[in-house]
Design a protein around this motif. Structure first.
Motif, PDB file in Angstrom:
ATOM      1  N   THR A 267     -60.641   1.346 -10.008  1.00  0.00           N
ATOM      2  CA  THR A 267     -61.451   0.309  -9.384  1.00  0.00           C
ATOM      3  C   THR A 267     -60.696  -0.981  -9.191  1.00  0.00           C
TER       4      THR A 267
ATOM      5  N   THR B  46     -66.919  -1.504 -16.194  1.00  0.00           N
ATOM      6  CA  THR B  46     -65.804  -2.432 -16.310  1.00  0.00           C
ATOM      7  C   THR B  46     -66.294  -3.871 -16.219  1.00  0.00           C
ATOM      8  N   ASP B 161     -61.167  -0.409 -22.032  1.00  0.00           N
ATOM      9  CA  ASP B 161     -61.618   0.014 -20.703  1.00  0.00           C
ATOM     10  C   ASP B 161     -60.827   1.234 -20.245  1.00  0.00           C
ATOM     11  N   GLU B 162     -61.374   2.380 -20.455  1.00  0.00           N
ATOM     12  CA  GLU B 162     -60.733   3.643 -20.086  1.00  0.00           C
ATOM     13  C   GLU B 162     -59.247   3.642 -20.431  1.00  0.00           C
TER      14      GLU B 162
HETATM   15 MG    MG Z   1     -63.960   0.682 -14.465  1.00  0.00          MG
END
Ligand code: MG
Ligand code: ATP
Lengths: 272, 353
Positions: A267, B46, B161-162
């Motif tokens: 993203t 996020t 975050d991931e």
């Molecule tokens: Mg994300």
């Protein structure tokens, strides 16, 4: 085989094209008097002419001042645009490239009235040329810094630093600057080369920098003016060579990073 | 060394160009708890994490840490350790200097900084790599160093975050267990973002499933798995079969006339339109008689211990059924099958959902 010949041919032609004038300058500036032979008096005279020495010092100071001011103005601005207002990137690029398409004479006509204020507030030192020169080097400096900034993952690194407790100043000094060291160096060297060779603006605004002095001296002592020009050219060449070596080293150091990952797109790519 | 801190997100709203990324997110994480945020791409995970870390502002809402409103505190004063999805080590610093970065900013003496950085690298199993630069380390090692760096500042909250999504499957499993071990050891409040449901279920105290900028359910992994609060959660957590029907005493009547047994509860009185949700593993192929559904096998896909069948019903719907792989040969493509539904495993949801 013929391809190779062709390549060497081209190299030869280009080499001659660039070097011949330099050789001519060297030859002319070391020509002996009426009795012929070689003679370095013109080169020695460089240090004896106080006006010339002043001009050289002025130009060197201008080069340093312009580099510093350019970096102080441009780097934080560009980082800010990259991180906070990426929509303005095109606009900033356009503004920075403008000086490239505006002829020097137009620039002077526009700037001259401003300079009466500059001299009013800061005195009429030649060093005030710094302000015009900063504008003049914008296109080159912008390109160099832009390539450096886009090569690093500026967003992630600055966010990591901030989460660890770094304010914006620290982010700039400890994270951005080391990351774009090569680009900053390129920008600075391009600035130095450009400032050392600048004639038009200084002459039109009546400030005696190196090239203006060279031009003046040329009217009375051609050998001396040629010697100084050649010295300035060689200095600029040396700087550009240093730059290309630094650039080359940066590229190879990236090549020996087999494990270095490409930043994950995900993203954050949307955001960037 | 770190005692847990409570985290509360209250009614967070954040829109980008009019499109909400957070739409009234409420979340409470207990001191020392490990909560995973799970959800499809773009649901705001996020964004939620970045708001908590101070890297993103909100249009409305509050962020409370340890009872204190920190909504307007800038990122560098929040004392939160963050590990990012993208590799984020400073490329010009060694592993040790990366870990020591936050300590240096806190004016820790050089000696203490080196000692602590060394300890943390030991903790993440990289004691021997302290002098290496990021480009000399593998992706998994870099993320370990990033974790050590985030922990070095003794953060009040750890935000991940991931961090594993760029790593290969084996390293992921290993590293996620290690993260959990370290988190338990330090009792540090942790928010972990992922879109991998298995990962979330495996290591969390509680799992929060997000959709469209808000929390759909926040529960222990087993609860989320067994009793998904909404059809969205059910679907996201791996329930792939859904039948529309009408409630009739202790079963649901499908349009085609067949009856599915289900635990009917007061929320769904007789006659109301519902959806029945069934996991592929909770459908059985019957060999000894008619089941509640019949159809023909369309495809088989081998998943290791089980083989997943796609079965086409006369109505045209396709259901997915898991059978033990050693029995898959009995139901080849094209074969007619009878299916039975385990009544205790079928879940009911509103038809609208
Ligand atoms: Mg994300
Ligand atoms: N800086 C931004 N500018 C514009 N839109 C944004 C920005 N950041 C996030 N968004 C949008 O907000 C929504 C939520 O984004 P977010 O990154 O929080 O999703 P996510 O749940 O983390 O997804 P993923 O699993 O893909 O990482 C998305 O629709 C995204 O496009």
């Amino acid at each position: 085989m013929s391809v190779r010949l062709f390549r060497y041919g081209i190299l030869l032609v280009l080499g001659t094209f660039f070097l011949l004038p330099l050789f001519a300058m060297l030859e002319f500036s070391t020509r002996g008097g009426l009795e012929g032979g070689r003679d370095l008096s013109a080169w020695r005279a460089i240090g004896d002419d106080p006006q010339l020495v002043d001009a050289i010092l002025t130009s060197l100071q201008l080069a340093v001042l312009t580099s510093v001011l350019m970096l102080v103005l441009l780097l934080p601005t560009m980082v800010w645009v990259h991180l906070r207002v990426p929509v303005l990137r095109r606009l900033v690029e356009f503004l920075c490239l403008l000086p490239l398409v505006i002829p020097a004479i137009v620039l002077v006509v526009g700037i001259a009235p401003l300079y009466s204020w500059v001299t009013y507030f800061l005195g009429d030192s030649s060093l005030t040329l710094t302000f015009v020169y900063v504008v003049l080097v914008l296109p080159y400096a912008f390109r160099a810094l832009e390539s450096g900034l886009s090569a690093m993952d500026l967003r992630t690194l600055s966010e990591a630093a901030r989460s660890l407790g770094a304010g914006w100043g620290t982010v700039l000094l400890r994270v951005v600057l080391p990351g774009v060291r090569g680009a900053v160096l390129s920008a600075a060297l391009l600035t130095v080369a450009l400032v050392l060779g600048e004639f038009t603006l200084a002459s039109l605004l009546n400030f005696p920098n190196l090239q203006v002095a060279v031009n003046l001296i040329g009217k009375r002592d051609a050998a001396l003016s040629i010697a100084v020009s050649l010295a300035a050219l060689l200095l600029a060449f040396g700087l550009l060579l240093a730059l290309s070596i630094v650039g080359g080293r940066r590229r190879t150091s990236r090549e020996v990073e087999p494990l270095a990952p490409t930043p994950a797109p995900a993203t954050d790519g949307v955001r960037a | 060394m770190t005692s847990g801190t409570e985290v509360r997100l209250v009614d967070l709203h954040r829109a980008y160009a009019g499109v909400p990324a957070l739409d009234g997110l409420d979340l409470r994480v207990e001191p020392g708890e490990f909560v995973s945020l799970l959800g499809p791409s773009g649901c705001g995970k996020t964004t939620a994490l970045r708001v908590l870390g101070g890297l993103e502002t909100v249009d409305r809402g509050q962020v409370l840490v340890g009872g204190q409103d920190i909504t307007d505190v800038p990122a560098h004063r929040r004392d939160m350790g963050m590990v990012f999805q993208a590799y984020s080590l400073f490329p010009n610093l060694t592993a040790r200097d990366n870990v020591g970065f936050g300590l240096r900013l806190r004016k820790v003496s050089g000696k203490d900084e080196r000692r602590r950085a060394g300890e943390l690298l030991e903790l993440v199993g990289l004691g021997a790599q302290a002098a290496k630069y990021p480009h000399q380390m593998s992706g998994g090692q870099q993320q370990r160093v990033a974790l050590a760096r985030a922990l070095a500042i003794q953060p009040r909250v750890l935000l991940l975050d991931e961090p594993l999504s760029a790593l290969d499957a084996q390293v992921r499993v290993q590293l996620r267990e290690e993260i959990r071990r370290i988190q338990t050891e330090l009792a540090i409040t942790t928010l972990f973002v992922t879109h991998d449901q298995e990962e979330a279920l495996a290591i969390s105290d509680r799992v929060g499933v997000m959709s469209k900028g808000r929390l759909e359910q926040l529960d222990a992994p087993a609860t989320v798995y067994r009793q998904p609060a909404t059809p969205f959660v059910a679907e996201f957590i791996g329930v792939t079969n859904s039948f529309a029907g009408t409630v009739a005493d202790s079963s649901v009547v499908l349009p085609a006339g067949s009856r599915l047994p289900a635990r009917v509860v007061a929320a769904h009185p007789a006659g109301s339109a519902v959806r029945v949700l069934v996991r592929p593993g909770d459908l059985q192929v019957r060999t000894d008689g008619p089941g509640q559904l019949s159809g023909t096998v369309l495809t088989q896909s081998f998943l290791g211990p089980v083989t997943r069948l796609s079965v086409k019903l006369p109505s045209g719907d396709v259901v997915r059924v898991d059978v033990p792989s050693e029995r898959a040969a009995a139901t080849p493509t094209g074969a007619p099958v009878e299916l039975a539904v385990d009544p205790s495993a079928a879940m009911l949801a509103d038809a609208r959902g």
